[in-house]
Design a protein around this motif. Structure first.
Motif, mmCIF file in Angstrom:
data_model
loop_
_atom_site.group_PDB
_atom_site.id
_atom_site.type_symbol
_atom_site.label_atom_id
_atom_site.label_comp_id
_atom_site.label_asym_id
_atom_site.label_seq_id
_atom_site.Cartn_x
_atom_site.Cartn_y
_atom_site.Cartn_z
ATOM 1 N N ASN A 3 21.175 15.524 -5.956
ATOM 2 C CA ASN A 3 20.629 15.743 -7.301
ATOM 3 C C ASN A 3 19.623 16.889 -7.314
ATOM 4 O OD1 ASN A 3 22.080 13.547 -8.405
ATOM 5 N ND2 ASN A 3 20.519 12.145 -7.644
ATOM 6 N N ARG A 4 20.016 18.000 -6.663
ATOM 7 C CA ARG A 4 19.058 19.088 -6.484
ATOM 8 C C ARG A 4 18.592 19.684 -7.810
ATOM 9 N NH1 ARG A 4 17.590 21.881 -2.053
ATOM 10 N NH2 ARG A 4 19.147 20.814 -0.796
ATOM 11 N N SER A 5 19.451 19.643 -8.834
ATOM 12 C CA SER A 5 19.057 20.227 -10.111
ATOM 13 C C SER A 5 17.882 19.484 -10.725
ATOM 14 C CB SER A 5 20.245 20.199 -11.073
ATOM 15 O OG SER A 5 20.661 18.875 -11.309
ATOM 16 N N LYS A 6 17.847 18.169 -10.557
ATOM 17 C CA LYS A 6 16.734 17.381 -11.083
ATOM 18 C C LYS A 6 15.504 17.536 -10.209
ATOM 19 C CE LYS A 6 19.388 13.702 -13.321
ATOM 20 N NZ LYS A 6 19.605 12.255 -13.382
ATOM 21 N N ILE A 7 15.729 17.534 -8.889
ATOM 22 C CA ILE A 7 14.612 17.538 -7.964
ATOM 23 C C ILE A 7 13.894 18.890 -7.953
ATOM 24 C CG2 ILE A 7 14.048 17.259 -5.508
ATOM 25 C CD1 ILE A 7 16.220 15.205 -5.340
ATOM 26 N N ALA A 8 14.568 19.937 -8.468
ATOM 27 C CA ALA A 8 13.952 21.261 -8.496
ATOM 28 C C ALA A 8 13.446 21.618 -9.894
ATOM 29 C CB ALA A 8 14.952 22.312 -8.009
ATOM 30 N N CYS A 9 13.163 20.628 -10.710
ATOM 31 C CA CYS A 9 12.681 20.857 -12.076
ATOM 32 C C CYS A 9 11.430 21.738 -12.065
ATOM 33 C CB CYS A 9 12.369 19.513 -12.732
ATOM 34 S SG CYS A 9 11.606 19.658 -14.353
ATOM 35 N N ARG A 10 11.395 22.718 -12.981
ATOM 36 C CA ARG A 10 10.288 23.673 -12.991
ATOM 37 C C ARG A 10 9.027 23.105 -13.651
ATOM 38 N NH1 ARG A 10 12.733 29.682 -14.394
ATOM 39 N NH2 ARG A 10 14.064 29.861 -12.538
ATOM 40 N N ASP A 11 9.207 22.161 -14.550
ATOM 41 C CA ASP A 11 8.060 21.606 -15.280
ATOM 42 C C ASP A 11 8.058 20.085 -15.094
ATOM 43 O OD1 ASP A 11 5.857 21.478 -16.861
ATOM 44 O OD2 ASP A 11 6.964 21.558 -18.761
ATOM 45 N N PRO A 12 7.765 19.610 -13.885
ATOM 46 C CA PRO A 12 7.977 18.194 -13.568
ATOM 47 C C PRO A 12 6.875 17.272 -14.080
ATOM 48 C CG PRO A 12 7.086 19.319 -11.667
ATOM 49 C CD PRO A 12 7.290 20.372 -12.726
ATOM 50 N N GLU A 13 7.264 16.067 -14.425
ATOM 51 C CA GLU A 13 6.314 14.995 -14.721
ATOM 52 C C GLU A 13 5.959 14.251 -13.429
ATOM 53 O OE1 GLU A 13 6.610 12.771 -18.509
ATOM 54 O OE2 GLU A 13 5.161 14.397 -18.459
ATOM 55 N N VAL A 14 6.869 14.323 -12.458
ATOM 56 C CA VAL A 14 6.670 13.652 -11.173
ATOM 57 C C VAL A 14 6.892 14.653 -10.049
ATOM 58 C CG1 VAL A 14 7.452 11.792 -9.652
ATOM 59 C CG2 VAL A 14 7.506 11.465 -12.131
ATOM 60 N N ILE A 15 5.944 14.670 -9.088
ATOM 61 C CA ILE A 15 6.054 15.546 -7.922
ATOM 62 C C ILE A 15 5.900 14.717 -6.660
ATOM 63 C CG2 ILE A 15 4.702 17.207 -6.565
ATOM 64 C CD1 ILE A 15 4.455 18.967 -8.940
ATOM 65 N N MET A 16 6.761 14.985 -5.661
ATOM 66 C CA MET A 16 6.593 14.369 -4.348
ATOM 67 C C MET A 16 6.380 15.469 -3.307
ATOM 68 S SD MET A 16 8.903 11.621 -2.225
ATOM 69 C CE MET A 16 10.399 12.614 -2.211
ATOM 70 N N ILE A 17 5.319 15.330 -2.542
ATOM 71 C CA ILE A 17 4.981 16.297 -1.502
ATOM 72 C C ILE A 17 5.371 15.704 -0.151
ATOM 73 C CG2 ILE A 17 3.145 17.691 -0.489
ATOM 74 C CD1 ILE A 17 1.558 17.206 -3.102
ATOM 75 N N GLU A 37 12.479 15.014 -15.114
ATOM 76 C CA GLU A 37 11.419 15.995 -14.841
ATOM 77 C C GLU A 37 10.778 15.664 -13.499
ATOM 78 O OE1 GLU A 37 11.609 14.342 -17.692
ATOM 79 O OE2 GLU A 37 12.423 15.914 -18.988
ATOM 80 N N TYR A 38 11.467 15.995 -12.413
ATOM 81 C CA TYR A 38 11.047 15.582 -11.073
ATOM 82 C C TYR A 38 11.256 16.736 -10.100
ATOM 83 C CZ TYR A 38 11.434 13.125 -6.571
ATOM 84 O OH TYR A 38 11.292 12.742 -5.270
ATOM 85 N N ARG A 39 10.325 16.840 -9.161
ATOM 86 C CA ARG A 39 10.410 17.946 -8.199
ATOM 87 C C ARG A 39 9.840 17.521 -6.858
ATOM 88 N NH1 ARG A 39 7.800 23.966 -9.259
ATOM 89 N NH2 ARG A 39 8.530 24.986 -7.335
ATOM 90 N N THR A 40 10.507 17.911 -5.772
ATOM 91 C CA THR A 40 9.972 17.681 -4.429
ATOM 92 C C THR A 40 9.461 19.006 -3.877
ATOM 93 O OG1 THR A 40 12.158 18.024 -3.436
ATOM 94 C CG2 THR A 40 11.539 15.761 -3.955
ATOM 95 N N LEU A 41 8.335 18.923 -3.156
ATOM 96 C CA LEU A 41 7.710 20.145 -2.642
ATOM 97 C C LEU A 41 7.330 19.965 -1.176
ATOM 98 C CD1 LEU A 41 5.226 20.883 -5.572
ATOM 99 C CD2 LEU A 41 7.318 22.147 -5.074
ATOM 100 N N PRO A 42 7.754 20.887 -0.300
ATOM 101 C CA PRO A 42 7.261 20.844 1.085
ATOM 102 C C PRO A 42 5.796 21.241 1.113
ATOM 103 C CG PRO A 42 8.577 22.819 0.717
ATOM 104 C CD PRO A 42 8.681 22.004 -0.539
ATOM 105 N N VAL A 43 5.025 20.614 1.970
ATOM 106 C CA VAL A 43 3.598 20.889 2.002
ATOM 107 C C VAL A 43 3.345 22.312 2.494
ATOM 108 C CG1 VAL A 43 3.340 19.925 4.340
ATOM 109 C CG2 VAL A 43 1.357 20.048 2.815
ATOM 110 N N ASN A 44 2.507 23.048 1.749
ATOM 111 C CA ASN A 44 2.129 24.409 2.137
ATOM 112 C C ASN A 44 0.833 24.772 1.427
ATOM 113 O OD1 ASN A 44 2.799 25.454 -0.544
ATOM 114 N ND2 ASN A 44 4.949 25.271 0.083
ATOM 115 N N SER A 45 0.370 25.966 1.634
ATOM 116 C CA SER A 45 -0.931 26.389 1.111
ATOM 117 C C SER A 45 -0.930 26.567 -0.406
ATOM 118 C CB SER A 45 -1.348 27.716 1.766
ATOM 119 O OG SER A 45 -0.373 28.724 1.523
ATOM 120 N N LYS A 46 0.256 26.600 -1.028
ATOM 121 C CA LYS A 46 0.333 26.829 -2.475
ATOM 122 C C LYS A 46 0.458 25.538 -3.277
ATOM 123 C CE LYS A 46 2.465 31.396 -1.979
ATOM 124 N NZ LYS A 46 3.635 32.237 -2.352
#
Length: 393
Positions: A3-17, A37-46
């Motif tokens: 479900n990469r299209s959902k997980i890469a949402c640009r304006d997410p209500e939910v974020i998982m780091i 509105e969901y997005r996963t993010l790898p941990v980084n300085s940004k």
């Protein structure tokens, strides 16, 4: 990820780091089913900049340890990237659940979820649902409708709906009473009258409403419990009636014997000794309770090395063993059993939430007598245990 299209949402209500993508695949898929509105993010300085820009209502932290999660969360807060109302969820492995509970108790995080191993996917959905519902920044979340819920049967679904509406209606009426009583428009603007009414309200009316509210909650919970128990009892009876109707009438004696056997309580086994090797405390305690209630003598170990020490000192009829454990896993522990028993083999039932057939096959080559997929219920556990023990006779 799925479900990469959902997980890469640009304006997410939910974020998982996260740190390790493979660790969060299951969790990511579950949340993506629920929230668009969901997005996963790898941990980084940004990370802080992204959060400050998106302002998600719910933030899940799934780093490698609770300590790492706390450090990152503190850093984001100190950098003033989380200066708005939000719902924070700590994801952890089972061994760190006590520390996660403490974090929530102390107000550091709003909730926590054990995702290694991943058991209760619906509880995770409830945590995210509650976070979005309570957050003041969530504007697009529509909630979960009936079509998205798993099928639990029409009768039980109707019972839940009716009882829920009844409870909300009664508790809503109490809230309305409180608002009317506390409203300044409900009394004349006379200081003496206001003082008298305030005293009566505090000493009599508010305690009465509180008792009524508590009573309603308890009675409704009790009613729902009784109705569910009756429903389950009816289902059991109906299944037995169906079984009776399927029997042939050609042999009445055989039919009567089968009916008596079906309705009889299962006999207690002897005092066989069983070792449960499982590092998940909740699941291990459940196994012990089920087995103790059936008259088994149960010992426990939380890893492979501890299990081998117990096997060397004690005589067991059966071993129930987890696959993934600290220090020594289930496969390698099974390999070592003959070495510590002087060549004697012991029946082993595998406990695993992993459906990888190749992994199960590899374990079976070391000597398995059965396996249980986690989570498992009482019937499944006893069926597997009794099947192995019956073969030993």
């Amino acid at each position: 990820m799925a479900n990469r299209s959902k997980i890469a949402c640009r304006d997410p209500e939910v974020i998982m780091i996260y740190e390790n993508e493979e660790d969060v695949l299951g969790v990511a898929t579950i949340i993506a089913e629920q929230v668009e509105e969901y997005r996963t993010l790898p941990v980084n300085s940004k990370i802080g900049l992204i959060i400050n820009k998106c302002k998600p209502a719910v933030i899940l932290l799934a780093l490698s340890s609770i300590e790492r999660n706390i450090e990152l969360y503190n850093q984001i807060i100190e950098n003033k990237c989380l200066d708005y109302p939000h719902h924070s969820v700590l994801l952890c492995n089972n061994r760190e659940s006590a520390a996660a509970f403490r974090c929530c108790l102390k107000g550091l995080f709003d909730d926590y979820f054990v995702y290694q191993p991943l058991y209760e996917k619906l509880r995770l959905k409830m945590i995210v649902h509650n976070g979005l519902q309570s957050s003041q920044t969530s504007t697009r979340y529509a909630g979960i409708n009936d079509e998205e819920l798993e099928n639990i049967g029409e009768n039980l679904s109707s019972l839940i709906d009716q009882s829920g509406e009844c409870r909300q209606s009664l508790l809503g009426s109490i809230s309305s009473c409180k608002e009317v009583i506390n409203s300044p428009d409900s009394v004349e603007p006379d200081d003496v009258s206001r003082a008298i009414l305030a005293k009566i309200n505090k000493s009599h009316i508010e305690p009465m409403l509180a008792d009524l509210e508590s009573s309603i909650r308890e009675n409704l919970d009790s009613l729902i419990g009784q109705l569910l128990a009756q429903k389950n009892g009816l289902s059991t009876f109906e299944s037995r009636v169906a079984m009776i109707n399927d029997m042939s009438d050609s042999n009445p004696n055989q039919r009567a014997a089968r009916l008596q056997k079906e309705l009889a309580e299962p006999p207690l086994r002897g005092r066989e000794r069983i070792l449960v090797v499982e590092d998940n405390v909740l699941y291990r305690d459940m196994l012990v309770k089920v087995l103790n209630n059936e008259n088994f003598v149960v010992d426990v170990a939380d890893d492979g090395l501890s299990a081998l020490k117990k096997i060397k000192k004690n005589c067991y009829e059966l071993i129930l063993m987890d696959l993934f454990m600290p220090q020594l896993d289930g496969i390698n522990t099974t390999k070592q059993i003959k070495a510590v028993t002087g060549g004697k083999s012991l029946p082993v039932i595998a406990l695993t939430g992993n459906k990888n057939k190749e992994l199960i096959k590899k374990w079976a080559e070391q000597g398995l007598n059965g396996y249980l997929l986690k989570p498992s219920n009482k019937t499944e556990i006893l069926k597997a245990v009794n099947k192995v023990l019956d073969k030993k006779k």
